[in-house]
Motif scaffolding. Structure first.
Motif, PDB file in Angstrom:
ATOM      1  N   GLY A  23     -29.123  10.764 -32.877  1.00 22.61           N
ATOM      2  CA  GLY A  23     -30.337  10.813 -33.679  1.00 22.61           C
ATOM      3  C   GLY A  23     -30.170  11.331 -35.100  1.00 22.61           C
ATOM      4  O   GLY A  23     -31.160  11.475 -35.819  1.00 22.61           O
ATOM      5  N   HIS A  24     -28.947  11.605 -35.522  1.00 25.44           N
ATOM      6  CA  HIS A  24     -28.734  12.088 -36.880  1.00 25.44           C
ATOM      7  C   HIS A  24     -28.678  10.919 -37.868  1.00 25.44           C
ATOM      8  O   HIS A  24     -28.301   9.795 -37.508  1.00 25.44           O
ATOM      9  N   GLU A  25     -29.036  11.190 -39.111  1.00 26.37           N
ATOM     10  CA  GLU A  25     -28.968  10.187 -40.172  1.00 26.37           C
ATOM     11  C   GLU A  25     -27.543  10.152 -40.709  1.00 26.37           C
ATOM     12  O   GLU A  25     -27.077  11.134 -41.289  1.00 26.37           O
ATOM     13  N   VAL A  26     -26.864   9.034 -40.510  1.00 30.00           N
ATOM     14  CA  VAL A  26     -25.446   8.936 -40.848  1.00 30.00           C
ATOM     15  C   VAL A  26     -25.216   7.776 -41.812  1.00 30.00           C
ATOM     16  O   VAL A  26     -25.765   6.693 -41.628  1.00 30.00           O
ATOM     17  N   VAL A  27     -24.397   8.017 -42.834  1.00 34.24           N
ATOM     18  CA  VAL A  27     -23.965   6.945 -43.727  1.00 34.24           C
ATOM     19  C   VAL A  27     -22.439   6.924 -43.760  1.00 34.24           C
ATOM     20  O   VAL A  27     -21.789   7.958 -43.909  1.00 34.24           O
ATOM     21  N   ALA A  64     -22.938   8.180 -52.112  1.00 38.87           N
ATOM     22  CA  ALA A  64     -23.753   8.168 -50.890  1.00 38.87           C
ATOM     23  C   ALA A  64     -23.693   9.501 -50.145  1.00 38.87           C
ATOM     24  O   ALA A  64     -24.464   9.715 -49.209  1.00 38.87           O
ATOM     25  N   VAL A  65     -22.822  10.418 -50.561  1.00 43.89           N
ATOM     26  CA  VAL A  65     -22.802  11.746 -49.944  1.00 43.89           C
ATOM     27  C   VAL A  65     -24.001  12.589 -50.394  1.00 43.89           C
ATOM     28  O   VAL A  65     -24.260  13.655 -49.826  1.00 43.89           O
ATOM     29  N   GLN A  66     -24.711  12.111 -51.389  1.00 44.04           N
ATOM     30  CA  GLN A  66     -25.828  12.885 -51.939  1.00 44.04           C
ATOM     31  C   GLN A  66     -26.854  13.216 -50.851  1.00 44.04           C
ATOM     32  O   GLN A  66     -27.278  12.344 -50.094  1.00 44.04           O
ATOM     33  N   GLY A  67     -27.231  14.473 -50.780  1.00 43.95           N
ATOM     34  CA  GLY A  67     -28.224  14.912 -49.803  1.00 43.95           C
ATOM     35  C   GLY A  67     -27.667  15.221 -48.432  1.00 43.95           C
ATOM     36  O   GLY A  67     -28.409  15.676 -47.552  1.00 43.95           O
ATOM     37  N   ALA A  68     -26.367  15.000 -48.217  1.00 43.68           N
ATOM     38  CA  ALA A  68     -25.784  15.228 -46.889  1.00 43.68           C
ATOM     39  C   ALA A  68     -25.633  16.720 -46.604  1.00 43.68           C
ATOM     40  O   ALA A  68     -25.209  17.493 -47.463  1.00 43.68           O
ATOM     41  N   ASP A  69     -25.994  17.112 -45.386  1.00 34.76           N
ATOM     42  CA  ASP A  69     -25.764  18.482 -44.925  1.00 34.76           C
ATOM     43  C   ASP A  69     -24.308  18.668 -44.487  1.00 34.76           C
ATOM     44  O   ASP A  69     -23.756  19.762 -44.588  1.00 34.76           O
ATOM     45  N   LEU A  70     -23.726  17.577 -43.971  1.00 35.64           N
ATOM     46  CA  LEU A  70     -22.355  17.597 -43.454  1.00 35.64           C
ATOM     47  C   LEU A  70     -21.616  16.388 -43.978  1.00 35.64           C
ATOM     48  O   LEU A  70     -22.114  15.258 -43.883  1.00 35.64           O
ATOM     49  N   ARG A  88     -17.434  15.056 -55.749  1.00 33.09           N
ATOM     50  CA  ARG A  88     -17.814  16.346 -56.345  1.00 33.09           C
ATOM     51  C   ARG A  88     -19.158  16.309 -57.079  1.00 33.09           C
ATOM     52  O   ARG A  88     -19.998  17.194 -56.861  1.00 33.09           O
ATOM     53  N   PRO A  89     -19.436  15.285 -57.909  1.00 30.58           N
ATOM     54  CA  PRO A  89     -20.703  15.319 -58.656  1.00 30.58           C
ATOM     55  C   PRO A  89     -21.936  15.110 -57.776  1.00 30.58           C
ATOM     56  O   PRO A  89     -23.055  15.362 -58.234  1.00 30.58           O
ATOM     57  N   HIS A  90     -21.749  14.656 -56.551  1.00 33.42           N
ATOM     58  CA  HIS A  90     -22.872  14.240 -55.713  1.00 33.42           C
ATOM     59  C   HIS A  90     -23.149  15.192 -54.551  1.00 33.42           C
ATOM     60  O   HIS A  90     -24.130  15.006 -53.830  1.00 33.42           O
ATOM     61  N   LEU A  91     -22.299  16.193 -54.343  1.00 35.89           N
ATOM     62  CA  LEU A  91     -22.436  17.072 -53.187  1.00 35.89           C
ATOM     63  C   LEU A  91     -23.627  18.008 -53.322  1.00 35.89           C
ATOM     64  O   LEU A  91     -23.871  18.568 -54.393  1.00 35.89           O
TER      65      LEU A  91
END
Length: 300
Positions: A23-27, A64-70, A88-91
Motif C-alpha cells: 500500500g505504499h506509494e512507490v516510484v 522523481a525522488v522529490q517528496g520521498a520519505d525513503l 541531491r537537489p531533489h531530496l
C-alpha cells in the motif's frame, strides 16, 4: 510512506514492488524501456508463490525522488557518486537514503556527496533477476539488515509489514563484509563459467578455489579490524543450497554485455590487500579474468 527506488534493477524492483503491494506509494527510477513497460502494465513480480502485475510509478528522471520519505539507493557501485549527485537537489530534508548495493563502502561514498542527508547502509540477501522490461523474477530469500539511524526503526517496521524480513544491526559493516566474502566466493566464478550456483559448486577444484578466496578475504577483513558475524563457512555452503538456480549479478552483467561491479568485489579485496600488506592471489586471478571478459566484449 512515499518510496523512490533510485536504480530500478532487480533488487530495487523487488523491494519496491513488495512495498507497493503493502500500500505504499512507490516510484521506480530506471531505464526508458523498463519505465515504459511499468507505466503501461505495472511491474510484473514473479515469485515462487505468486505472479502479479503490481501497479506503481516509474520515471527516468532522478527528480522523481522529490517528496520521498525513503529512497532505496540501488545503483551499481560504479555509479554511486554520480547517482547521489543527481538526486541531491531533489531530496526531502527528512528522507532516509538506504543503500542496497554490493560492496562495503557505498554508504560512506553517498554520505560524502549528501553530507546533510540521512544515509544508512543495508545488507541485502535476495536472489532476483530482471526477466525483461517491467518483469522481475524472485528466486529466493529477501532479508535486509539495516544500520541504525533516526528513521531505521520506522522503516524496518514498514518493511516487516510488507513481508520483507528486516533487522537493525549495530555491526552492519561486519555484515557488509560477510556479504562481500560471499560475493567474492561466487560472483566471478559464476560469471566466468556462466553457471548457476548449484551447478558451479559441482565443478572439479571449485571448492578449493572458493576456500582460497574466502581465506584471503577474511585475512584482509582482519587487517581492517572488521568483525565478521556468524558462521561464514556455513553461509558459503548455504548459498548453493538455498539458491541453486541463481546466476550471480556479475554473470548476468557479462551475459548482457554490461560492465560489472567486479572492481568493488574481488577488485576491492585486492586493493585493500595491497594497502594492508595481505596477499590476495586467488582474488586477483578472478578479478583479472572478469575484467578480461568485459574488455573482450567492448567494441574494438
Amino acid at each position: 510512506m512515499k518510496v523512490a527506488v533510485m536504480g530500478a534493477g532487480a533488487v530495487g524492483c523487488y523491494y519496491g514492488a513488495m512495498l507497493a503491494r503493502a500500500g505504499h506509494e512507490v516510484v521506480l527510477i530506471g531505464r526508458p524501456s523498463h519505465v515504459e513497460a511499468v507505466r503501461a502494465r505495472g511491474l510484473r513480480l514473479e515469485t515462487r508463490t505468486f505472479d502479479e502485475q503490481v501497479p506503481l510509478g516509474a520515471s527516468t528522471e532522478p527528480g522523481a525522488v522529490q517528496g520521498a520519505d525513503l529512497v532505496l539507493f540501488c545503483v551499481k557501485s560504479t555509479d554511486t557518486e554520480a547517482a547521489a549527485a543527481q538526486i541531491r537537489p531533489h531530496l526531502s530534508p527528512d528522507a532516509l537514503v538506504l543503500t542496497l548495493q554490493n560492496g562495503v563502502d557505498n554508504d560512506e561514498r553517498v554520505r560524502s556527496v549528501l553530507p546533510s542527508s540521512e544515509v544508512a547502509a543495508a545488507v541485502v540477501y535476495v536472489a532476483t533477476e530482471m526477466a525483461g522490461p517491467g518483469h522481475v523474477k524472485h528466486h529466493g530469500r529477501g532479508e535486509l539488515v539495516i544500520a541504525p539511524s533516526r528513521r531505521s526503526e520506522q522503516v524496518a517496521q514498514q518493511l516487516l509489514a510488507a513481508d520483507v524480513p528486516t533487522q537493525i544491526s549495530g555491526n552492519v559493516r561486519g555484515s557488509l563484509w560477510a556479504k562481500l566474502v560471499l560475493n567474492c566466493a561466487y560472483n566471478a566464478l559464476s560469471a566466468v563459467s556462466q553457471l548457476p550456483y548449484g551447478e558451479l559448486v559441482k565443478g572439479a577444484g571449485v571448492a578449493e578455489v572458493i576456500r582460497d578466496v574466502v581465506a584471503e578475504c577474511l585475512a584482509v577483513a582482519k587487517a581492517e579490524g572488521v568483525e565478521i558475524p556468524g558462521d561464514i563457512d556455513a553461509a558459503i555452503r548455504g548459498i548453493a543450497q538455498s539458491m541453486p538456480s541463481q546466476y550471480s549479478s556479475t554473470a548476468q552483467d557479462l551475459a548482457r554485455g554490461k560492465p560489472s561491479e567486479i572492481d568493488h568485489l574481488n577488485g576491492f579485496v585486492v586493493r585493500r590487500g595491497e594497502a594492508l600488506g595481505v596477499p590476495t592471489p586467488a582474488n586477483r586471478v578472478l578479478f583479472v579474468m572478469v575484467r578480461l571478459l568485459e574488455n573482450k566484449q567492448q567494441p574494438r
